[in-house]
Write an enzyme that holds these catalytic residues in place. Sequence first.
Site, short mmCIF file in Angstrom:
data_model
loop_
_atom_site.label_atom_id
_atom_site.label_comp_id
_atom_site.label_asym_id
_atom_site.label_seq_id
_atom_site.Cartn_x
_atom_site.Cartn_y
_atom_site.Cartn_z
N HIS A 14 3.07 -0.90 13.77
CA HIS A 14 3.19 0.37 14.52
C HIS A 14 1.85 0.64 15.19
CE1 HIS A 14 4.70 4.72 14.83
NE2 HIS A 14 3.51 4.70 15.42
N HIS A 16 -0.24 2.09 18.93
CA HIS A 16 -0.27 2.68 20.28
C HIS A 16 -1.39 2.02 21.07
CE1 HIS A 16 2.42 6.03 19.17
NE2 HIS A 16 1.87 5.86 17.98
N LYS A 100 12.72 2.50 19.37
CA LYS A 100 12.04 3.59 18.68
C LYS A 100 12.78 4.90 18.90
CE LYS A 100 8.90 5.93 16.57
NZ LYS A 100 7.50 5.81 16.27
N HIS A 137 10.68 7.83 13.96
CA HIS A 137 9.69 8.87 13.66
C HIS A 137 10.42 9.92 12.83
CE1 HIS A 137 6.02 11.34 14.57
NE2 HIS A 137 6.85 12.23 14.06
N HIS A 175 5.38 5.36 9.50
CA HIS A 175 4.25 6.16 9.02
C HIS A 175 4.65 7.25 8.02
CE1 HIS A 175 5.74 8.51 12.37
NE2 HIS A 175 5.04 7.87 13.28
N ASP A 248 -0.48 2.86 13.09
CA ASP A 248 -0.34 4.05 13.93
C ASP A 248 -1.67 4.41 14.57
OD1 ASP A 248 0.94 6.09 15.24
OD2 ASP A 248 0.93 7.46 13.54
C1 NCD Z 1 0.89 9.30 18.14
C2 NCD Z 1 0.32 9.25 19.57
O1 NCD Z 1 -0.76 9.80 19.79
O2 NCD Z 1 0.95 8.64 20.44
N1 NCD Z 1 0.18 10.30 17.41
C3 NCD Z 1 0.07 10.38 16.07
O3 NCD Z 1 -0.47 11.35 15.58
N2 NCD Z 1 0.52 9.43 15.29
C4 NCD Z 1 2.34 9.54 18.17
C5 NCD Z 1 3.04 9.26 16.87
O4 NCD Z 1 3.15 8.12 16.41
O5 NCD Z 1 3.51 10.23 16.24
ZN ZN Z 2 2.66 6.36 16.21
#
Ligand code: NCD
Ligand code: ZN
Length: 348
Positions: A14, A16, A100, A137, A175, A248
């Site tokens: 996971h 970003h 997702k 999520h 998460h 995450d």
């Molecule tokens: C994530 C993001 O910033 O894209 N933020 C987070 O707090 N984890 C989004 C997510 O996975 O919830």
């Molecule tokens: Zn995330």
Amino acid sequence: MTSHVTLRRPDDWHLHLRDGAMLRAVAPESARHFGRAIIMPNLVPPVLTGADARAYRDRITAALPAGARFTPLMTLYLTEDTDPADVVAAHREGVITAVKLYPAGATTNSASGVRDFDRVRGVLDAMAEAGVPLCVHGEVTDPDIDIFDREAVFIDRILDPLRRATPGLRVVMEHITTADAADYVRSVEDGLAATITTHHLVINRNHILAGGIRPHYYCLPVAKRESHRLALRAAATAGDARFFLGTDSAPHPDGAKESACGCAGCFTAPHTMSILAHVFEDEGALDRLEGFTSLYGPAFYGLPANDDRLTLVRDDAPLELPAKLMTDDGPVTLFDPGFALHWRVTPN
Ligand code: NCD
Ligand code: ZN
């Protein structure tokens, strides 16, 4: 005392990576240690179709340093308009690995998420049939539900009914932050797993709120009370294949976090492996680190573990890490675990 640990190269289930300048800055940080990562589709606009995922995958690959051995595993952002045929075709062609599900409004860039779960039934059935996993999520967005209860309520109201209505759908609860979620995952023999982040093994809600508000510890799902953190540590270090790493890592420029309305997300990609080795050593479970970071995730997704390896060496002197990653979008503060790190990833 153990002085080094060698693992199959880990994967991040996971992650970003963002786009543009931020992508170019953070992609090398994940590629340095990880072999593969499940790439979150919450861009603006989101990654909605197989064609979007293919184009985003190409942008990620272009942002990697020469010679990097890192494979982005793409996901599609599920909306009420997602075309089941496009999902199945993108999966069959190897363009996407998973889909997702964001409940609308649950987190950063989730406005186009799902409001009415009946409207995605056709896609979920097609995914179950074609063996496409759903990453979830797991928070309700009902304003009447306290933010600290949103994960537990999601399990009862949404996740359990959804799983029962779609037998055969493989689901990853992303998460997880509560003992309730860990218990729920343990109550299911097959077809359900959970990712656990690095930071949720380290912080509880006091870190965010006691003695001043600390925006760099704010993420979603928000960290819960200490008993939940301990439950997550127990799940992650138990050698239970239903729990594996999804960092995450979610970079935001400092200006967006240190704000009257700060964004959610902790940036942990650069030093996740050092933090995890510390946590697993604390728990007397260094021998279980490889399962969590490198074996159970691929097994759930039906992929082989990485062939190559990574070694962590325990130095007496603490690691010297920069506090921030400089990007063309501004500085991004690294997650501060609050303890000195001694486990160094060595080049293999
Ligand atoms: C994530 C993001 O910033 O894209 N933020 C987070 O707090 N984890 C989004 C997510 O996975 O919830
Ligand atoms: Zn995330």
